[in-house]
Design an enzyme around this catalytic site. Structure first.
Site, PDB file in Angstrom:
ATOM      1  N   GLU A  54       0.809  -1.235   0.000  1.00  0.00           N
ATOM      2  CA  GLU A  54       0.000   0.000   0.000  1.00  0.00           C
ATOM      3  C   GLU A  54       0.836   1.276   0.000  1.00  0.00           C
ATOM      4  O   GLU A  54       0.676   2.125   0.877  1.00  0.00           O
ATOM      5  CB  GLU A  54      -0.913  -0.013   1.230  1.00  0.00           C
ATOM      6  CG  GLU A  54      -1.903  -1.171   1.213  1.00  0.00           C
ATOM      7  CD  GLU A  54      -2.858  -1.134   2.396  1.00  0.00           C
ATOM      8  OE1 GLU A  54      -4.045  -1.419   2.203  1.00  0.00           O
ATOM      9  OE2 GLU A  54      -2.396  -0.815   3.497  1.00  0.00           O
TER      10      GLU A  54
HETATM   11  C1  LIG Z   1      -0.680  -6.000   4.057  1.00  0.00           C
HETATM   12  C2  LIG Z   1      -1.909  -5.327   4.609  1.00  0.00           C
HETATM   13  O1  LIG Z   1      -2.870  -5.976   4.960  1.00  0.00           O
HETATM   14  N1  LIG Z   1      -1.855  -3.972   4.712  1.00  0.00           N
HETATM   15  C3  LIG Z   1      -2.985  -3.266   5.368  1.00  0.00           C
HETATM   16  N2  LIG Z   1      -4.224  -3.759   4.732  1.00  0.00           N
HETATM   17  C4  LIG Z   1      -5.452  -3.711   5.500  1.00  0.00           C
HETATM   18  C5  LIG Z   1      -5.242  -4.221   6.907  1.00  0.00           C
HETATM   19  C6  LIG Z   1      -6.557  -4.222   7.685  1.00  0.00           C
HETATM   20  O2  LIG Z   1      -7.450  -5.192   7.177  1.00  0.00           O
HETATM   21  C7  LIG Z   1      -4.194  -3.358   7.587  1.00  0.00           C
HETATM   22  O3  LIG Z   1      -4.596  -2.004   7.626  1.00  0.00           O
HETATM   23  C8  LIG Z   1      -2.870  -3.513   6.859  1.00  0.00           C
HETATM   24  O4  LIG Z   1      -1.921  -2.610   7.411  1.00  0.00           O
END
Ligand SMILES: CC(=O)N[C@H]1NC[C@H](CO)[C@H](O)[C@@H]1O
Length: 508
Positions: free
Chosen positions: A306
């Site tokens: 992200e």
């Molecule tokens: C690799 C990943 O999962 N990154 C983000 N995605 C959503 C997650 C919550 O469901 C967390 O915020 C996490 O930091």
């Protein structure tokens, strides 16, 4: 008292005689002992501690009155025989966890290749012990040959979105061991807080923790977690996620993050780590040098998920850098430039790494032994598993196991019905799937609801990752998981380590 001797996760092979003999276990006289010829003996901390721990777990509810009963029994000891020496090391991805349990009237034997398998066998033995209506402990005749289907079976905890007290982490490690999980993925820092106390950069937690006195993990806290996990046969893989998810790093590391711009002036907000300065890579090298020395596991999780390009796009120095490097408008090239340098730094420290799938998706050149952690759930993750393994990388599955996402009713069933190898690919590709992880992200989780949200739901992931692929019957799993929950609760009543209540998710 719970219905007895339901095993969770289901062993690979179990054979019992049609009318198995019942052997009483006398709490006052029962003991674990090293078999003659075993490659380990007294002084092996992993087993000495496990003998104590499992005696307490098995006889948690024993009353002194037990001692009075006339015990005519031969089931007074479980003999453990380990084939290879080694007690002071750490479990690793290629640790042997296989064991054999032979329980009969005249002898109870546990064989294991290594101490890690002996730990798995002791857990199974503890689940085999039942208690009858008079309170007598017993074990039925049986034979078990068991080993894990996948070598990497993990639980991720996020201690940045909410701080988790050490006790909550240690309790989670206890219940992980009850489920034969063998990896604690410690997502230790992120945007909201930096609770890791770095001796190289003490300002990071001083400025970045929610509270620098109470909401930090000191060096000794970290070593406590690592040793506690080791004694349970659990690896600790630390994740320091970059270049995104690093806002809490900013205050303690001036100049590290990208200043975002509004027009030609800084807006006062910050974005991902700034990839254009050499000072960034000097900082990263020093920090990961420390991390490599603190965390013994061969693997470090480097994150890479992200990365939001908005801030980079707004910063004039970065725009100039993009031009100089000929990256055009493609900011994944800038992200890859950073990740590539980070991976080279970590490789030079003699460590292997795991990265979230974006690093692979964005075409970053990674080492062949990189583990790609598949987490996205929008597009079918089976496609990602096929692409990652087709490219020859090992894959770790989390997409269907984001247990921080909750719904009404028995959602453990969806986690249980996942089949990690359900993707188009050759046998060679399937062999590259090393396992998976249940993730408990912390946006809405802290010590008040961690255990009821994690257990027994994560148990469904544990059985999927340990047991044979053919073990999929929901009705059978329901009975055994309900019993597992009951044992967990009785562990609480007996004042066992596991204090928090488990969820009612399983029983309507
Ligand atoms: C690799 C990943 O999962 N990154 C983000 N995605 C959503 C997650 C919550 O469901 C967390 O915020 C996490 O930091």
């Amino acid at each position: 008292v719970c219905p007895s001797a339901a095993l969770w996760p289901q062993p690979q092979l179990q054979r019992s005689p049609p009318a198995p003999a019942r052997c009483p276990l006398p709490p006052a006289r029962f003991r674990f002992a090293h078999a003659a010829g075993s490659a380990v003996g007294p002084g092996c901390a992993v087993l000495d501690e496990a003998f104590q721990r499992y005696w307490a777990i098995i006889f948690a509810g024993a009353r002194p009155a037990e001692n009075k009963q006339p015990w005519r029994t031969s089931c007074t000891e479980l003999l453990i025989s380990v084939a290879t020496p080694g007690c002071n090391g750490f479990p690793s991805l290629d640790s042997k966890e296989r064991y054999k349990l032979n329980i009969s009237r005249d002898s109870m034997l546990l064989y294991a290749d290594a101490v890690w398998g002996a730990l798995r066998g002791l857990e199974t033995f503890s689940q085999l012990v039942g208690r009858d209506e008079n309170g007598m402990y017993y074990v039925n005749e049986t034979e078990i040959v068991d080993f894990p289907r996948f070598p990497h079976r993990g639980v991720l905890l996020d201690t940045s979105r909410h701080y988790l007290p050490l006790k909550a982490i240690l309790e989670t490690l206890d219940v992980m061991a009850y489920n034969k999980f063998n990896v604690f993925h410690w997502h230790i820092v992120d945007d909201p807080s930096f609770p890791y106390e770095s001796f190289t950069f003490p300002e990071l937690s001083k400025q970045g923790a929610f509270n620098a006195m109470t909401h930090v993990y000191t060096a000794s806290d970290v070593q406590t977690v690592i040793e506690y996990a080791r004694l349970h046969g659990i690896r600790v893989i630390a994740e320091f996620d970059t270049p995104g998810h690093t806002l809490s790093w900013g205050p303690g590391a001036p100049g590290l993050l990208t200043p975002c711009y509004m027009g030609k002036d800084p807006s006062g907000t910050y974005g991902p780590i700034n990839p254009i300065f050499n000072s960034t890579y000097q900082f990263v090298t020093s920090l990961f040098q420390e991390i490599s020395s603190v965390f013994p596991d061969y693997f470090i999780h480097l994150g890479g998920d992200e990365v939001d390009f908005t801030c980079w796009k707004s910063n004039p120095e970065i725009l100039a850098f993009m031009k100089k490097m000929g990256f055009g408008e493609d900011y994944t090239k800038l992200e890859s430039y950073y990740i590539q340098r980070l991976l080279d730094i970590v490789s030079s420290l003699g460590k292997g790494y795991m990265v979230w799938q974006e690093v692979f998706d964005n075409g970053v050149k990674v080492r062949p032994d990189t583990i790609i952690h598949v987490w996205k759930n929008k597009e079918p993750y089976a496609e990602e598993m096929a692409n990652v393994t087709k490219a020859g990388y090992r894959a770790l599955l989390s997409s269907p196991w984001y247990l921080n996402r909750i719904s009404y009713g028995q959602d453990w069933m969806a986690a249980y019905q996942v089949e990690p190898l359900n993707f188009k690919g050759s046998t060679k590709q399937k062999d590259l799937v090393i396992g998976g992880e249940a993730c408990m992200w912390g946006e809405y989780v802290d010590a008040t609801n961690l255990s009821p949200r994690l257990w027994p739901r994560a148990g469904a992931v544990a059985e999927r990752l340990w047991s044979n692929a053919t073990v999929r019957n929901l009705q059978d799993a329901y009975v055994r998981l309900a019993d597992f929950r009951c044992e967990l609760l009785s562990c609480i009543q007996a004042g066992g380590l596991f204090q928090a209540t488990t969820s009612a998710t399983l029983n309507p």
